[in-house]
Write an enzyme that holds these catalytic residues in place. Structure first.
Site, short mmCIF file in Angstrom:
data_model
loop_
_atom_site.label_atom_id
_atom_site.label_comp_id
_atom_site.label_asym_id
_atom_site.label_seq_id
_atom_site.Cartn_x
_atom_site.Cartn_y
_atom_site.Cartn_z
N ARG A 119 0.85 -1.19 0.00
CA ARG A 119 0.00 0.00 0.00
C ARG A 119 0.88 1.24 0.00
NH1 ARG A 119 -5.43 -1.86 3.40
NH2 ARG A 119 -6.41 -2.73 1.55
N GLN A 124 -1.25 2.35 -5.90
CA GLN A 124 -2.67 2.56 -5.62
C GLN A 124 -3.57 2.07 -6.74
OE1 GLN A 124 -3.09 6.71 -4.59
NE2 GLN A 124 -2.79 6.31 -2.41
N ASP A 127 -4.26 -1.77 -6.50
CA ASP A 127 -4.74 -2.28 -5.22
C ASP A 127 -6.07 -3.01 -5.38
OD1 ASP A 127 -5.48 -2.78 -2.64
OD2 ASP A 127 -5.22 -0.73 -1.92
N SER A 130 -8.61 -3.04 -2.29
CA SER A 130 -9.46 -1.86 -2.15
C SER A 130 -10.56 -1.83 -3.20
CB SER A 130 -8.62 -0.58 -2.24
OG SER A 130 -7.76 -0.48 -1.12
N TYR A 214 -2.25 -2.35 6.76
CA TYR A 214 -3.24 -3.36 7.14
C TYR A 214 -3.44 -3.38 8.65
CZ TYR A 214 -2.47 -5.00 2.36
OH TYR A 214 -2.38 -5.06 1.01
#
Length: 364
Positions: A119, A124, A127, A130, A214
């Site tokens: 992360r 991004q 990911d 997410s 996390y």
């Protein structure tokens, strides 16, 4: 560069690893793209749309190609058709899957696990946790509303007012009214949406997030304090959605049967962690349990229940990752093994399991 998009063999998996949009982008990078026939049907993408985007649609798409794109980890039968040295990129679900990792190593493929993406800012767009969790959260609200026997929003009518439902999110990943999470960063995110944050905010709470972003596993003492706070809060709620997961461990137990018994009949709990054992003690995989009038929804693979949107985002995640593995000038694969994203996600290479979290096992 030959890239294949596999048709998923996992029962109930409706997602696909590419869309016409990402096929065009891969073609622009100089790749030949093959898509297995019927791969996109469950996501509302007919074969003809892949063909129009420049892909070849065939039943043997993954044979002999340089890169295989998937949603789920390949089975042994699928691996048998992959060439040695091929890059296989998917959500590998590697924890507790030593035999499957060894099988990929033995097959000689270079496997990358998208859910191990660090992360960091540069990653991004890659990911998948997410992107898929956002849609799972949306679908969880829809599923909760479908099981809830009342209206969710406050309605003011000539016949009187319908009160708004009280919604509690455990693991702040979806639309919220009140929420709890062990990550301090989540508090600001929750409150920025106008919701109330519910947590025991002690010294342990302040340290409850890993460097990778996390959640950490909390101490038994903290869990007991948090459970007491949650128990008092949960009895007043109409809908509870649980989303808590800790990488590499069973889902933490957050909602116990006495908490369920404290809720009024007609309330709904949606457990998004049911595939990892569940956050709710009474949740059952792929079932809607009725516990004295409280419904507990435990659907597996919730992102696949909104497959078209989930595929669209997942395909973009995959392309963003694939993009860093390609030499744009020479239009060829060029994996930089010193790249922190590559190091974080690579599972197998040259016949061995190489990821430090799993490399105690390797192919013979």
């Amino acid at each position: 560069m030959r890239i294949a998009v596999a048709r998923e063999s996992e029962p109930g998996e409706g997602r696909v690893a590419a869309t016409p949009e990402t096929v065009k982008k891969m073609r622009a990078l100089g790749a030949e793209v093959a898509v297995e026939a019927g791969a996109g049907i469950s996501s509302g993408i007919p074969d003809a749309e892949f063909t129009t985007a420049g892909a070849t649609v065939t039943t043997g798409a993954t044979t002999g190609v340089d890169v295989v794109l998937k949603v789920r980890r390949p089975s042994a039968s699928e691996l048998a058709g992959y060439k040695k040295g091929a890059l296989v990129i998917a959500m590998m679900d590697p924890y507790g899957a030593d035999a499957a990792l060894e099988a990929m190593a033995k097959a000689g493929v270079t496997a990358f696990a998208m859910e191990l993406m660090p992360r960091i800012t540069r990653a991004q767009a890659m990911d998948v946790l997410s992107s898929q969790a956002n849609l799972a959260g949306y679908r969880a609200v829809i599923d909760a509303a479908a099981e809830y026997g009342r209206a969710l929003p406050m309605m003011m009518t000539a016949a009187g007012t319908v009160p708004a439902a009280k919604v509690f999110i455990m693991g702040a990943g979806v639309a919220i009214v009140t929420a709890t999470d062990v990550r301090p960063a989540a508090k600001e995110q929750v409150e920025s949406l106008g919701a109330k944050f519910v947590a025991v905010e002690d010294e342990e709470f302040k340290q409850a997030e890993t460097a990778a972003g996390y959640a950490k596993e909390m101490s038994k003492e903290y869990q007991a304090k948090q459970a007491a706070l949650v128990a008092e809060h949960i009895k007043k709620q109409d809908i509870v959605i649980t989303t808590a997961l800790i990488p590499g461990r069973p889902a933490p137990r957050l909602v116990f049967k006495d908490m369920v018994a404290s809720m009024r009949p007609g309330s709904v709990i949606v457990d998004l962690a049911v595939e990892r054992g569940g956050n709710c003690e009474l949740a059952k995989s792929d079932e809607v349990v009725d516990a004295a009038g409280v419904k507990i929804v435990g659907y597996r693979n919730v992102p696949s229940r909104i497959a078209a949107s989930a595929s669209s985002l997942y395909a973009r995640n995959l392309f963003a990752f694939l993009d860093i593995l390609i030499d744009k000038k020479n239009k060829a694969l060029a994996v930089d093994w010193n790249d922190e994203i590559v190091r974080a996600t690579a599972l197998t290479r040259d016949g061995a399991v190489i990821h430090p979290s799993f490399s105690s096992k390797s192919a013979a």
